[in-house]
Scaffold this active site. Structure first.
Site, PDB file in Angstrom:
ATOM      1  N   GLU A 182      -9.733  13.026  -4.496  1.00  0.00           N
ATOM      2  CA  GLU A 182     -10.792  12.270  -3.911  1.00  0.00           C
ATOM      3  C   GLU A 182     -12.018  12.963  -4.237  1.00  0.00           C
ATOM      4  O   GLU A 182     -13.083  12.333  -4.470  1.00  0.00           O
ATOM      5  CB  GLU A 182     -10.760  12.135  -2.337  1.00  0.00           C
ATOM      6  CG  GLU A 182      -9.261  11.119  -2.156  1.00  0.00           C
ATOM      7  CD  GLU A 182      -9.263   9.791  -2.680  1.00  0.00           C
ATOM      8  OE1 GLU A 182     -10.468   9.218  -3.106  1.00  0.00           O
ATOM      9  OE2 GLU A 182      -8.230   9.144  -2.714  1.00  0.00           O
ATOM     10  N   GLN A 197       0.115   4.534  -1.232  1.00  0.00           N
ATOM     11  CA  GLN A 197      -0.183   5.762  -0.874  1.00  0.00           C
ATOM     12  C   GLN A 197      -0.285   6.099   0.699  1.00  0.00           C
ATOM     13  O   GLN A 197      -0.925   5.133   1.340  1.00  0.00           O
ATOM     14  CB  GLN A 197      -1.780   6.205  -1.545  1.00  0.00           C
ATOM     15  CG  GLN A 197      -2.222   7.576  -1.600  1.00  0.00           C
ATOM     16  CD  GLN A 197      -3.679   7.710  -1.896  1.00  0.00           C
ATOM     17  OE1 GLN A 197      -4.422   6.651  -2.309  1.00  0.00           O
ATOM     18  NE2 GLN A 197      -4.002   8.841  -2.375  1.00  0.00           N
ATOM     19  N   GLN A 255       0.939  -1.086   0.011  1.00  0.00           N
ATOM     20  CA  GLN A 255       0.137  -0.033   0.166  1.00  0.00           C
ATOM     21  C   GLN A 255       0.905   1.194  -0.009  1.00  0.00           C
ATOM     22  O   GLN A 255       1.358   1.589   1.020  1.00  0.00           O
ATOM     23  CB  GLN A 255      -0.894  -0.126   1.190  1.00  0.00           C
ATOM     24  CG  GLN A 255      -1.681   1.272   1.308  1.00  0.00           C
ATOM     25  CD  GLN A 255      -2.558   1.763   0.258  1.00  0.00           C
ATOM     26  OE1 GLN A 255      -3.114   0.821  -0.299  1.00  0.00           O
ATOM     27  NE2 GLN A 255      -2.473   2.965   0.044  1.00  0.00           N
ATOM     28  N   ASP A 281      -1.271  11.266   5.739  1.00  0.00           N
ATOM     29  CA  ASP A 281      -2.376  10.354   6.251  1.00  0.00           C
ATOM     30  C   ASP A 281      -3.187  11.214   7.165  1.00  0.00           C
ATOM     31  O   ASP A 281      -4.434  10.873   7.145  1.00  0.00           O
ATOM     32  CB  ASP A 281      -1.591   9.353   7.002  1.00  0.00           C
ATOM     33  CG  ASP A 281      -2.674   8.225   6.941  1.00  0.00           C
ATOM     34  OD1 ASP A 281      -3.195   7.830   6.122  1.00  0.00           O
ATOM     35  OD2 ASP A 281      -2.881   7.588   8.514  1.00  0.00           O
ATOM     36  N   LYS A 295     -11.610   2.175   8.288  1.00  0.00           N
ATOM     37  CA  LYS A 295     -12.775   2.750   8.499  1.00  0.00           C
ATOM     38  C   LYS A 295     -13.963   2.208   9.542  1.00  0.00           C
ATOM     39  O   LYS A 295     -14.701   2.915  10.017  1.00  0.00           O
ATOM     40  CB  LYS A 295     -13.430   2.745   7.138  1.00  0.00           C
ATOM     41  CG  LYS A 295     -14.890   3.435   7.138  1.00  0.00           C
ATOM     42  CD  LYS A 295     -15.532   3.236   5.541  1.00  0.00           C
ATOM     43  CE  LYS A 295     -17.048   2.968   5.640  1.00  0.00           C
ATOM     44  NZ  LYS A 295     -17.637   2.997   4.521  1.00  0.00           N
ATOM     45  N   PRO A 313      -5.957  -2.017   5.121  1.00  0.00           N
ATOM     46  CA  PRO A 313      -6.569  -1.266   5.753  1.00  0.00           C
ATOM     47  C   PRO A 313      -7.565  -0.156   5.218  1.00  0.00           C
ATOM     48  O   PRO A 313      -8.217   0.377   5.898  1.00  0.00           O
ATOM     49  CB  PRO A 313      -5.230  -0.582   6.115  1.00  0.00           C
ATOM     50  CG  PRO A 313      -4.330  -0.883   5.156  1.00  0.00           C
ATOM     51  CD  PRO A 313      -4.839  -2.394   4.677  1.00  0.00           C
ATOM     52  N   HIS A 333     -11.233   6.703 -10.065  1.00  0.00           N
ATOM     53  CA  HIS A 333      -9.785   7.214 -10.078  1.00  0.00           C
ATOM     54  C   HIS A 333      -9.094   7.066 -11.124  1.00  0.00           C
ATOM     55  O   HIS A 333      -7.910   7.686 -11.469  1.00  0.00           O
ATOM     56  CB  HIS A 333      -9.088   6.671  -8.838  1.00  0.00           C
ATOM     57  CG  HIS A 333      -9.274   7.110  -7.532  1.00  0.00           C
ATOM     58  ND1 HIS A 333      -9.148   8.577  -7.191  1.00  0.00           N
ATOM     59  CD2 HIS A 333      -9.668   6.632  -6.216  1.00  0.00           C
ATOM     60  CE1 HIS A 333      -9.186   8.736  -5.979  1.00  0.00           C
ATOM     61  NE2 HIS A 333      -9.600   7.524  -5.396  1.00  0.00           N
ATOM     62  N   ARG A 359     -10.014  -3.030   8.319  1.00  0.00           N
ATOM     63  CA  ARG A 359     -10.283  -1.915   7.457  1.00  0.00           C
ATOM     64  C   ARG A 359     -10.453  -0.648   8.307  1.00  0.00           C
ATOM     65  O   ARG A 359     -11.148  -0.731   9.178  1.00  0.00           O
ATOM     66  CB  ARG A 359     -11.606  -2.279   6.882  1.00  0.00           C
ATOM     67  CG  ARG A 359     -11.938  -0.989   5.931  1.00  0.00           C
ATOM     68  CD  ARG A 359     -12.998  -1.435   4.886  1.00  0.00           C
ATOM     69  NE  ARG A 359     -13.562  -0.223   4.272  1.00  0.00           N
ATOM     70  CZ  ARG A 359     -14.850  -0.335   3.269  1.00  0.00           C
ATOM     71  NH1 ARG A 359     -15.365  -1.434   3.503  1.00  0.00           N
ATOM     72  NH2 ARG A 359     -15.107   0.668   2.790  1.00  0.00           N
ATOM     73  N   HIS A 363     -15.900   3.890  -7.231  1.00  0.00           N
ATOM     74  CA  HIS A 363     -14.967   5.022  -6.679  1.00  0.00           C
ATOM     75  C   HIS A 363     -13.306   4.468  -7.141  1.00  0.00           C
ATOM     76  O   HIS A 363     -13.165   5.669  -7.741  1.00  0.00           O
ATOM     77  CB  HIS A 363     -14.983   5.037  -5.188  1.00  0.00           C
ATOM     78  CG  HIS A 363     -14.076   5.891  -4.459  1.00  0.00           C
ATOM     79  ND1 HIS A 363     -14.423   7.310  -4.092  1.00  0.00           N
ATOM     80  CD2 HIS A 363     -12.798   6.011  -4.107  1.00  0.00           C
ATOM     81  CE1 HIS A 363     -13.380   7.681  -3.821  1.00  0.00           C
ATOM     82  NE2 HIS A 363     -12.294   7.052  -3.917  1.00  0.00           N
ATOM     83  N   GLU A 364     -13.170   3.308  -7.068  1.00  0.00           N
ATOM     84  CA  GLU A 364     -11.854   3.127  -7.407  1.00  0.00           C
ATOM     85  C   GLU A 364     -11.805   3.070  -8.997  1.00  0.00           C
ATOM     86  O   GLU A 364     -10.529   3.697  -9.318  1.00  0.00           O
ATOM     87  CB  GLU A 364     -11.376   1.859  -6.867  1.00  0.00           C
ATOM     88  CG  GLU A 364     -11.244   1.557  -5.318  1.00  0.00           C
ATOM     89  CD  GLU A 364     -10.843   2.618  -4.507  1.00  0.00           C
ATOM     90  OE1 GLU A 364     -10.094   3.453  -4.975  1.00  0.00           O
ATOM     91  OE2 GLU A 364     -11.189   3.040  -3.521  1.00  0.00           O
ATOM     92  N   TYR A 408     -12.958  14.164   0.517  1.00  0.00           N
ATOM     93  CA  TYR A 408     -13.921  13.327  -0.042  1.00  0.00           C
ATOM     94  C   TYR A 408     -15.384  13.830  -0.266  1.00  0.00           C
ATOM     95  O   TYR A 408     -15.561  14.287  -1.370  1.00  0.00           O
ATOM     96  CB  TYR A 408     -13.984  12.100   0.621  1.00  0.00           C
ATOM     97  CG  TYR A 408     -12.925  11.195   0.689  1.00  0.00           C
ATOM     98  CD1 TYR A 408     -11.757  11.082   1.456  1.00  0.00           C
ATOM     99  CD2 TYR A 408     -13.035  10.149  -0.394  1.00  0.00           C
ATOM    100  CE1 TYR A 408     -10.737  10.194   1.293  1.00  0.00           C
ATOM    101  CE2 TYR A 408     -11.823   9.011  -0.451  1.00  0.00           C
ATOM    102  CZ  TYR A 408     -10.852   9.230   0.604  1.00  0.00           C
ATOM    103  OH  TYR A 408      -9.606   8.250   0.276  1.00  0.00           O
ATOM    104  N   GLY A 420     -10.816   0.440   2.132  1.00  0.00           N
ATOM    105  CA  GLY A 420     -11.787  -0.008   1.497  1.00  0.00           C
ATOM    106  C   GLY A 420     -11.347  -0.368   0.176  1.00  0.00           C
ATOM    107  O   GLY A 420     -11.412  -1.545  -0.430  1.00  0.00           O
ATOM    108  N   GLY A 421     -10.594   0.516  -0.537  1.00  0.00           N
ATOM    109  CA  GLY A 421     -10.079   0.044  -1.715  1.00  0.00           C
ATOM    110  C   GLY A 421      -8.677   1.309  -2.193  1.00  0.00           C
ATOM    111  O   GLY A 421      -8.747   2.008  -1.553  1.00  0.00           O
ATOM    112  N   MET A 422      -8.219   0.618  -3.125  1.00  0.00           N
ATOM    113  CA  MET A 422      -6.902   1.573  -3.530  1.00  0.00           C
ATOM    114  C   MET A 422      -6.731   1.414  -4.998  1.00  0.00           C
ATOM    115  O   MET A 422      -6.940   0.079  -5.635  1.00  0.00           O
ATOM    116  CB  MET A 422      -5.608   0.800  -3.113  1.00  0.00           C
ATOM    117  CG  MET A 422      -4.399   1.852  -3.377  1.00  0.00           C
ATOM    118  SD  MET A 422      -4.573   3.495  -2.763  1.00  0.00           S
ATOM    119  CE  MET A 422      -3.678   4.354  -4.225  1.00  0.00           C
ATOM    120  N   GLU A 423      -6.698   2.550  -5.786  1.00  0.00           N
ATOM    121  CA  GLU A 423      -6.875   2.771  -7.208  1.00  0.00           C
ATOM    122  C   GLU A 423      -5.661   2.319  -7.970  1.00  0.00           C
ATOM    123  O   GLU A 423      -5.312   3.179  -8.878  1.00  0.00           O
ATOM    124  CB  GLU A 423      -7.303   4.170  -7.576  1.00  0.00           C
ATOM    125  CG  GLU A 423      -6.423   5.068  -7.355  1.00  0.00           C
ATOM    126  CD  GLU A 423      -6.564   5.832  -5.766  1.00  0.00           C
ATOM    127  OE1 GLU A 423      -7.105   5.078  -5.015  1.00  0.00           O
ATOM    128  OE2 GLU A 423      -6.259   6.898  -5.660  1.00  0.00           O
TER     129      GLU A 423
END
Ligand code: BES
Ligand code: ZN
Length: 593
Positions: A307, A130, A128, A364, A547, A255, A288, A545, A284-285, A372, A257-260
């Site tokens: 975002e 980002q 990960q 972060d 969130k 960690p 991106h 996750r 959403h992803e 968002y 929901g999603g990563m683009e």
């Protein structure tokens, strides 16, 4: 002119990386990635050194071009940023070959034991990168405004498959060697690698899903609309630029929901609800692929450009496929969350500006509903002001004009003025861009959202609070979003008797839906409804996750008894969480050094 990125040591105006070539070995026993990173550079000013980002990397040698040794130095580490790795170069230097290995605690890497996967028999690794974690597994210029192409040769255990944010094969290579090519330039935060026991299922001519064998059927079913999403997105804002679009469903400790990651979105399995109700995350992803991956925030202070645009775009995709009522539900739920966030941050907080000031902080810290949702509502307010047709024309030209580049907030404002406002004083006032971007809270022109569907759930909550029995509530046709709204509107007014009654009527404790569980557990904690605790503990032990972890642990931390219970669960769960989640939850439970 790209603005200065305060989160990187790179000086792209002097010498800049244009291509990266990786040759790496993935060692699951040692939890180390090692090998070479070859950086092809353009020395713009005849500089005699190039500055790279690195964090926790062990560098064993650096040579130039065809093997000529050179000197390099690693500066003292700076908090969050890591170390400036300075390599001596010549005006004619084309390549820098760095031999290195990662440290076992590299922030970008999560090494999973077999027990943390679905299959339970093979280990798993995912990255990960980002926002500024790429530097913990690759020495490079780790700044979103710097884009480069890459290729990679990755050696993994022979029974595992490797995937990257690049052109991917869909089958296992028995020799464990995978070669990747990424012909389109990307910023470093989109560098991604996953290694595990994976299978592929095609979902259309240019899309599909990867998952562990135990998850592949469910995942393929959940994402049946993937191809529709891509064509809907293209019909809104132009051709998909990246060839294939695949989704990788990760183990539950992911960690986010999603990563683009380009060509291959990384996603949490907590969106596999069994009823396709949480697929907005995929929209959403996917979005991106335009906002973020094509047109990239120049610095993390401009994060809202990634975002905010993406949430706006996501909602338009959802509206196109599932209709306005559905999109309105998503939007109203988000507006509620945004209002809560602003209330919690304080309505004069500078962190509620769209343009952030993250100097001296981890980017972060800038990840909140502001970028968002305040970002999205800003764009929605412009749509309302000028009409959808004109706004879509603007967005199309925005994506086209800035594709493959990076943009900062100031440049966006100049573009908005020249292409949309065009000197129209009244429109400029109405849009109030300065008020949204450089001022706190929500401006007066924030759109009001009405959702006829959620109104039903809201009315049901009101009726329940006023005393009608749970089982008499008409919940026919309710979706995940109705349930979430219903639960949120019960506030903290629930006593044990009501919790029992609700659970008996609707079976919340045994729900398989992560979003509903997250709402329900917060009520369970607040009311001391212990019947739900064993399931909640199981949830906290498997799902990483952030969130979900954040509100649940925060609710626990509100009382001494809850805090003790939270710390007890966390002590067991923490080794299975990703560094990103650990950083947040340590803070919530008062465990920060
Ligand atoms: N790019 C983000 C995730 C991210 C942001 C990672 C900043 C690290 C730093 C991704 O697109 C995202 O926004 N994910 C959301 C889901 C979305 C539907 C709001 C998430 O993970 O919750
Ligand atoms: Zn996003």
């Amino acid at each position: 002119m790209t603005p200065k990125d305060i989160h990187s040591f790179a000086r792209p105006e002097e010498a800049v990386v244009e291509h990266l070539s990786l040759n790496l070995n993935v060692d699951f026993n040692a939890k180390i990635i090692s090998g070479t990173a070859t950086l092809s550079i353009k020395n713009k000013t005849g500089a005699n050194q190039i500055h790279l980002d690195s964090k926790g990397l062990n560098i064993s040698s650096v040579v130039l071009d065809s093997g000529e040794p050179t000197s390099y130095s690693m500066a003292d580490a700076v908090e969050y940023l890591g170390s400036d790795l300075t390599v001596a170069i010549k005006p004619e230097t084309k390549k820098i070959v760095i031999t290195y290995s990662t440290s076992p605690d590299a922030g970008a890497l999560q090494w999973l034991d077999p027990a943390q996967t679905n299959g339970g028999t093979q280990p798993f690794l995912f990255t990960q990168s980002q926002a500024i974690l790429a530097r913990t597994w690759i020495p490079l210029q780790d700044s979103p405004g710097i884009k480069f192409t890459y290729d990679a040769t990755i050696k993994v255990p022979s029974n595992l498959m490797a995937l990257m944010s690049a052109e991917n094969d869909t089958t296992l290579h028995p020799d464990g060697i995978y070669r990747f090519n990424m012909p389109q330039a990307i910023p470093s935060y989109l560098m991604a690698l996953a290694v595990g026991d994976l299978q592929f299922r095609s979902l259309g001519p240019n899309c599909g899903v990867f998952a562990e064998p135990a998850m592949i059927e469910k995942s393929a079913w959940e994402f049946a609309d993937l191809h529709d999403m891509i064509t809907s997105a293209e019909s809104l804002y132009g051709p998909y630029a990246w060839g294939r679009y695949d989704v990788l469903v990760l183990p539950p400790s992911f960690p986010f929901g999603g990563m683009e990651n380009p060509r291959i979105t990384f996603a949490t399995p907590t969106i596999i609800a069994g009823d396709r109700s949480l697929v907005a995350l995929i929209a959403h992803e996917l979005a991106h692929s335009w906002s973020g991956n094509l047109v990239t925030n120049a610095t993390w202070n401009d994060f809202w450009l990634n975002e905010g645009f993406t949430v706006y775009f996501e909602t338009r995709i959802m509206e196109k496929i599932y209709g306005k009522d559905y999109a309105d539900m998503l939007t109203l739920l988000s507006l509620g969350e945004l209002r809560e966030t602003i209330k919690a941050m304080g309505d004069t907080s500078k962190d509620t500006h769209l343009y952030l000031d993250l100097a001296g902080r981890d980017p972060d810290d800038g990840v909140s509903d502001i970028a968002y949702e305040k970002g999205r509502f800003f764009l929605t307010s412009i749509e309302y002001a000028i009409g959808r047709e004109r706004w879509d024309a603007f967005l199309n030209s925005y994506f086209k004009k800035h594709a493959w580049g990076a943009i900062d907030t100031k440049t966006f404002l100049v573009y908005l003025e020249s292409e949309l406002i065009k000197g129209d004083e009244k429109l400029r006032k109405q849009i109030n861009a300065e008020g949204w971007i450089y001022a706190p809270g929500l401006p007066a022109n924030c759109p009001e959202i009405k959702s006829t569907e959620l109104e039903k759930a809201g009315n049901a909550a009101t009726a329940y609070k006023s005393g009608i029995p749970a089982k008499t509530i008409d919940t026919k046709g309710w979706t995940t979003h109705h349930w979430m709204y219903f639960l949120r509107n019960l506030n903290d007014s629930l006593d044990l008797k009501k919790m029992k009654e609700l659970d008996a009527a609707f079976g919340f404790t045994n729900s398989g839906n992560s979003e509903i569980l997250c709402e329900w557990y917060q009520h369970a904690i607040a009311s001391g409804y212990e019947i739900a605790f064993p399931n909640m503990e199981k949830f906290l032990m498997t799902v990483g996750r952030r969130k979900f972890l954040k509100p649940i642990y925060s609710e626990l931390a509100k009382t001494q008894k809850g805090l003790e219970m939270g710390r007890q669960i966390y002590q067991k769960a923490r080794p299975g969480y990703h560094a990103v989640s650990i950083q947040t939850i340590d803070g919530i439970l008062g465990l920060k050094k």
